[in-house]
Each structure stands twice: as structure tokens, then as C-alpha cells.
Design a protein around this motif. Sequence first.
Motif, PDB file in Angstrom:
ATOM      1  N   ILE A   1      62.178 -46.802 108.867  1.00 59.10           N
ATOM      2  CA  ILE A   1      61.431 -47.122 107.639  1.00 59.10           C
ATOM      3  C   ILE A   1      60.253 -46.174 107.455  1.00 59.10           C
ATOM      4  O   ILE A   1      60.047 -45.612 106.369  1.00 59.10           O
ATOM      5  CB  ILE A   1      60.952 -48.582 107.680  1.00 59.10           C
ATOM      6  CG1 ILE A   1      62.139 -49.539 107.631  1.00 59.10           C
ATOM      7  CG2 ILE A   1      59.999 -48.863 106.514  1.00 59.10           C
ATOM      8  CD1 ILE A   1      61.773 -50.989 107.854  1.00 59.10           C
ATOM      9  N   VAL A   2      59.479 -45.965 108.520  1.00 57.43           N
ATOM     10  CA  VAL A   2      58.251 -45.164 108.403  1.00 57.43           C
ATOM     11  C   VAL A   2      58.568 -43.689 108.207  1.00 57.43           C
ATOM     12  O   VAL A   2      58.127 -43.062 107.223  1.00 57.43           O
ATOM     13  CB  VAL A   2      57.361 -45.366 109.643  1.00 57.43           C
ATOM     14  CG1 VAL A   2      56.164 -44.412 109.597  1.00 57.43           C
ATOM     15  CG2 VAL A   2      56.883 -46.801 109.714  1.00 57.43           C
ATOM     16  N   PHE A   3      59.335 -43.117 109.120  1.00 58.06           N
ATOM     17  CA  PHE A   3      59.564 -41.674 109.057  1.00 58.06           C
ATOM     18  C   PHE A   3      60.569 -41.305 107.972  1.00 58.06           C
ATOM     19  O   PHE A   3      60.433 -40.267 107.323  1.00 58.06           O
ATOM     20  CB  PHE A   3      60.020 -41.165 110.423  1.00 58.06           C
ATOM     21  CG  PHE A   3      58.976 -41.357 111.489  1.00 58.06           C
ATOM     22  CD1 PHE A   3      57.766 -40.688 111.417  1.00 58.06           C
ATOM     23  CD2 PHE A   3      59.192 -42.230 112.544  1.00 58.06           C
ATOM     24  CE1 PHE A   3      56.784 -40.868 112.389  1.00 58.06           C
ATOM     25  CE2 PHE A   3      58.228 -42.415 113.521  1.00 58.06           C
ATOM     26  CZ  PHE A   3      57.019 -41.736 113.444  1.00 58.06           C
ATOM     27  N   GLY A   4      61.562 -42.152 107.788  1.00 61.58           N
ATOM     28  CA  GLY A   4      62.494 -41.902 106.689  1.00 61.58           C
ATOM     29  C   GLY A   4      61.824 -42.040 105.335  1.00 61.58           C
ATOM     30  O   GLY A   4      62.025 -41.213 104.437  1.00 61.58           O
ATOM     31  N   GLY A   5      60.997 -43.077 105.183  1.00 53.27           N
ATOM     32  CA  GLY A   5      60.278 -43.252 103.917  1.00 53.27           C
ATOM     33  C   GLY A   5      59.271 -42.148 103.665  1.00 53.27           C
ATOM     34  O   GLY A   5      59.108 -41.670 102.537  1.00 53.27           O
ATOM     35  N   THR A   6      58.565 -41.715 104.735  1.00 51.53           N
ATOM     36  CA  THR A   6      57.597 -40.619 104.587  1.00 51.53           C
ATOM     37  C   THR A   6      58.297 -39.331 104.177  1.00 51.53           C
ATOM     38  O   THR A   6      57.822 -38.607 103.284  1.00 51.53           O
ATOM     39  CB  THR A   6      56.834 -40.404 105.908  1.00 51.53           C
ATOM     40  OG1 THR A   6      56.127 -41.599 106.246  1.00 51.53           O
ATOM     41  CG2 THR A   6      55.855 -39.254 105.781  1.00 51.53           C
ATOM     42  N   LEU A   7      59.417 -39.043 104.817  1.00 52.14           N
ATOM     43  CA  LEU A   7      60.173 -37.845 104.460  1.00 52.14           C
ATOM     44  C   LEU A   7      60.641 -37.899 103.014  1.00 52.14           C
ATOM     45  O   LEU A   7      60.540 -36.902 102.279  1.00 52.14           O
ATOM     46  CB  LEU A   7      61.376 -37.701 105.396  1.00 52.14           C
ATOM     47  CG  LEU A   7      62.330 -36.539 105.097  1.00 52.14           C
ATOM     48  CD1 LEU A   7      61.601 -35.204 105.202  1.00 52.14           C
ATOM     49  CD2 LEU A   7      63.532 -36.566 106.030  1.00 52.14           C
ATOM     50  N   ALA A   8      61.120 -39.054 102.587  1.00 49.76           N
ATOM     51  CA  ALA A   8      61.583 -39.193 101.201  1.00 49.76           C
ATOM     52  C   ALA A   8      60.435 -38.980 100.221  1.00 49.76           C
ATOM     53  O   ALA A   8      60.598 -38.314  99.182  1.00 49.76           O
ATOM     54  CB  ALA A   8      62.216 -40.570 101.007  1.00 49.76           C
ATOM     55  N   ALA A   9      59.276 -39.554 100.513  1.00 51.13           N
ATOM     56  CA  ALA A   9      58.125 -39.405  99.621  1.00 51.13           C
ATOM     57  C   ALA A   9      57.679 -37.952  99.530  1.00 51.13           C
ATOM     58  O   ALA A   9      57.312 -37.463  98.447  1.00 51.13           O
ATOM     59  CB  ALA A   9      56.980 -40.286 100.105  1.00 51.13           C
ATOM     60  N   VAL A  10      57.708 -37.250 100.669  1.00 54.45           N
ATOM     61  CA  VAL A  10      57.329 -35.834 100.665  1.00 54.45           C
ATOM     62  C   VAL A  10      58.339 -35.014  99.868  1.00 54.45           C
ATOM     63  O   VAL A  10      57.966 -34.091  99.120  1.00 54.45           O
ATOM     64  CB  VAL A  10      57.205 -35.310 102.107  1.00 54.45           C
ATOM     65  CG1 VAL A  10      57.032 -33.795 102.119  1.00 54.45           C
ATOM     66  CG2 VAL A  10      56.032 -35.969 102.815  1.00 54.45           C
TER      67      VAL A  10
ATOM     68  N   VAL B   1      60.042 -35.978  97.342  1.00 47.96           N
ATOM     69  CA  VAL B   1      59.808 -36.230  95.918  1.00 47.96           C
ATOM     70  C   VAL B   1      58.553 -35.497  95.438  1.00 47.96           C
ATOM     71  O   VAL B   1      58.475 -35.053  94.287  1.00 47.96           O
ATOM     72  CB  VAL B   1      59.686 -37.743  95.652  1.00 47.96           C
ATOM     73  CG1 VAL B   1      59.279 -38.017  94.212  1.00 47.96           C
ATOM     74  CG2 VAL B   1      61.000 -38.450  95.968  1.00 47.96           C
ATOM     75  N   SER B   2      57.570 -35.340  96.308  1.00 45.41           N
ATOM     76  CA  SER B   2      56.259 -34.821  95.903  1.00 45.41           C
ATOM     77  C   SER B   2      56.222 -33.314  95.708  1.00 45.41           C
ATOM     78  O   SER B   2      55.389 -32.815  94.944  1.00 45.41           O
ATOM     79  CB  SER B   2      55.203 -35.212  96.954  1.00 45.41           C
ATOM     80  OG  SER B   2      55.122 -36.603  97.106  1.00 45.41           O
TER      81      SER B   2
ATOM     82  N   SER C   1      60.901 -25.061  97.289  1.00 42.75           N
ATOM     83  CA  SER C   1      60.264 -23.850  97.811  1.00 42.75           C
ATOM     84  C   SER C   1      59.049 -24.189  98.661  1.00 42.75           C
ATOM     85  O   SER C   1      58.800 -23.560  99.693  1.00 42.75           O
ATOM     86  CB  SER C   1      59.861 -22.930  96.656  1.00 42.75           C
ATOM     87  OG  SER C   1      58.975 -23.601  95.773  1.00 42.75           O
ATOM     88  N   ARG C   2      58.286 -25.189  98.239  1.00 39.42           N
ATOM     89  CA  ARG C   2      57.110 -25.593  99.018  1.00 39.42           C
ATOM     90  C   ARG C   2      57.522 -26.256 100.323  1.00 39.42           C
ATOM     91  O   ARG C   2      56.888 -26.066 101.363  1.00 39.42           O
ATOM     92  CB  ARG C   2      56.248 -26.543  98.190  1.00 39.42           C
ATOM     93  CG  ARG C   2      55.005 -27.050  98.881  1.00 39.42           C
ATOM     94  CD  ARG C   2      53.949 -25.984  99.036  1.00 39.42           C
ATOM     95  NE  ARG C   2      53.446 -25.560  97.747  1.00 39.42           N
ATOM     96  CZ  ARG C   2      52.469 -26.210  97.072  1.00 39.42           C
ATOM     97  NH1 ARG C   2      51.916 -27.296  97.586  1.00 39.42           N
ATOM     98  NH2 ARG C   2      52.051 -25.755  95.912  1.00 39.42           N
ATOM     99  N   LEU C   3      58.585 -27.040 100.283  1.00 43.18           N
ATOM    100  CA  LEU C   3      59.041 -27.727 101.486  1.00 43.18           C
ATOM    101  C   LEU C   3      59.566 -26.738 102.516  1.00 43.18           C
ATOM    102  O   LEU C   3      59.386 -26.928 103.721  1.00 43.18           O
ATOM    103  CB  LEU C   3      60.114 -28.751 101.128  1.00 43.18           C
ATOM    104  CG  LEU C   3      59.632 -29.939 100.282  1.00 43.18           C
ATOM    105  CD1 LEU C   3      60.809 -30.793  99.859  1.00 43.18           C
ATOM    106  CD2 LEU C   3      58.622 -30.769 101.053  1.00 43.18           C
TER     107      LEU C   3
ATOM    108  N   LYS D   1      48.825 -28.915 102.437  1.00 41.82           N
ATOM    109  CA  LYS D   1      49.013 -30.052 101.534  1.00 41.82           C
ATOM    110  C   LYS D   1      50.267 -30.848 101.866  1.00 41.82           C
ATOM    111  O   LYS D   1      50.303 -32.066 101.666  1.00 41.82           O
ATOM    112  CB  LYS D   1      49.051 -29.564 100.087  1.00 41.82           C
ATOM    113  CG  LYS D   1      47.678 -29.266  99.507  1.00 41.82           C
ATOM    114  CD  LYS D   1      47.760 -28.933  98.026  1.00 41.82           C
ATOM    115  CE  LYS D   1      46.364 -28.764  97.445  1.00 41.82           C
ATOM    116  NZ  LYS D   1      46.412 -28.434  95.990  1.00 41.82           N
ATOM    117  N   VAL D   2      51.309 -30.183 102.349  1.00 40.87           N
ATOM    118  CA  VAL D   2      52.531 -30.905 102.722  1.00 40.87           C
ATOM    119  C   VAL D   2      52.239 -31.891 103.843  1.00 40.87           C
ATOM    120  O   VAL D   2      52.643 -33.063 103.790  1.00 40.87           O
ATOM    121  CB  VAL D   2      53.636 -29.916 103.144  1.00 40.87           C
ATOM    122  CG1 VAL D   2      54.853 -30.672 103.663  1.00 40.87           C
ATOM    123  CG2 VAL D   2      54.034 -29.029 101.968  1.00 40.87           C
TER     124      VAL D   2
END
Length: 267
Positions: A38-47, A49-50, A54-56, A144-145
Motif C-alpha cells: 500500500i505505502v510503496f506502491g501508492g507512493t510510486l503511483a502518485a509520483v 502521476v505527478s 522524462s523527469r522520472l 523534486k522527485v
Amino acid sequence: MDITTIIGLLAGIAAMVGGFLWEGGSLSGLLQPNAALIVFGGTLAAVLVSFPASRLRSAAAGLRLALSRQNDTSREQAEELISMATAARRGGVLALEKRAEEHPDPFTREGLFLVVDGNDPAEVRQILELHMDARELKYEGYAKVFEAAGGYAPTMGIIGTVMGLIRVLVNLTDPSHLGASIAVAFTATLYGVASANLIFLPIASKIKSRSQSELNRMEMLLVGILSLQNGDHPHLVRQKLSSFLPDNIRSSDAGVKPDSPPRGEKL
């Protein structure tokens, strides 16, 4: 590898786990795959989307920047510029053309070519400052990432805790498992807060620190290159560049007598 970064990350995790075990906890109580998902999967998903792709992709370069060992070459580069100032006073700025062609640092090479080509000092400064701005924006993008990940992770931890507590409330008819279920639920918050403050945000801070050091180095090179173009005496160039050197380097040179100007020349 930067040993201080590695030691810091490992020491933070060890202190957290060690403190938990010292209080009588078990290691199995900290290992909750569902909370980690939940934590790491959700954090990765949010990043994801953000930021654009190219930035990722640049996040890996930012991580390498934070973990790699950076040698401070400011003193060597300052001495090199002072040597160039001596050559320029003897043979003019055209004497620096060969050094420009062979110089390994792109920023210094670009500045020397601008000087050798006879560009106006204001234009030289403007072009080199644009290079500095571009470098600063690139490093800021790296940071920022990880800052975003550090902001999302605690929230994802709270979401995981709420989801776990919902499951606890659904199973209130079995009081014997309430304590263990609540502990598992709060593990998600632990994952989120710990990962943000032990991993993501410290890495972002390290990238910013490296960025500041790089910009300070480039600012020193800019001042030195403009001094070469201005025809400043090597002793004056040394005085200008010394303000950019770390205090420990400057203090070590405090007792060294600066190069005296050649006979017949004035400062």
C-alpha cells in the motif's frame, strides 16, 4: 559510493529497528507485505502521476548523484586558472586556445573558447550564467522527485492504517485478534513516515547540497574566466578565487606567501 550517505541510511534503519527490538518487539512484526504494498506502491503511483516520463527517467541520475562520491577539485581548478592567468599575461588570451581544446571540463572549455574568440565580457558572463541556470534546474528536478515521494509516503501510510482499521472494525466479533490487527494497521504509518524521513527527503537534501557545491564551483570558474579575459594579474586572480574555496583549504594556505608579481609589473 559516498560512504556518509550509505552509513546514514543504514544507521537510520538500524536505529529504528534496533529500538523496536529493544522494547521487546519482534522482527516479524515489522515485516508486513500488505502494508509495504500500500505505502510503496501508492507512493510510486502518485509520483508517476505527478511527473512526466522524462523527469522520472532522470530520477535514477539523481539517485546516483546522491550516492556517488564527489571529490572537491575546487583548489586544483583555482590553481589551474591562476596558471592560465600567467600564460594569458605573457602571450595574450590566444595562448589559452590549446588548453581550451584539451580541457576535460565542459563549462571551463566553453568559457575559454568564448574568451579566445574575443566575445564581449558581458556576453561571456550571460552565456555561462545560462549554463549555470540550466545545471541548477536539472539538479532541482532531481530533488523534486524525491521530495514528492517524501510527501506522498506518509499520506499513503495513513491510508494503509485506515484500511487496516476498517478491517479491524469489520472483525470486532473476534476480540482475540484485535491487538495484532491494530498493530499491523499502524505498521503502514510507520513505513510511510520512516521511508519519507530516512530515505526520500534525505536523498533530496543531499542532491540539493551537491547542487549548491556544483554551482559554487561554476561560479568560481566564471569569476576566473572573466579575470583571464580582463588580463588580471595572477595574484589578483588568486585573491578573487580564494573566497570560493572551503575554509579548511584557505586556512591551510594562510601561511603561504602568494606569488610575487614579475619584476616591472604592477598589480
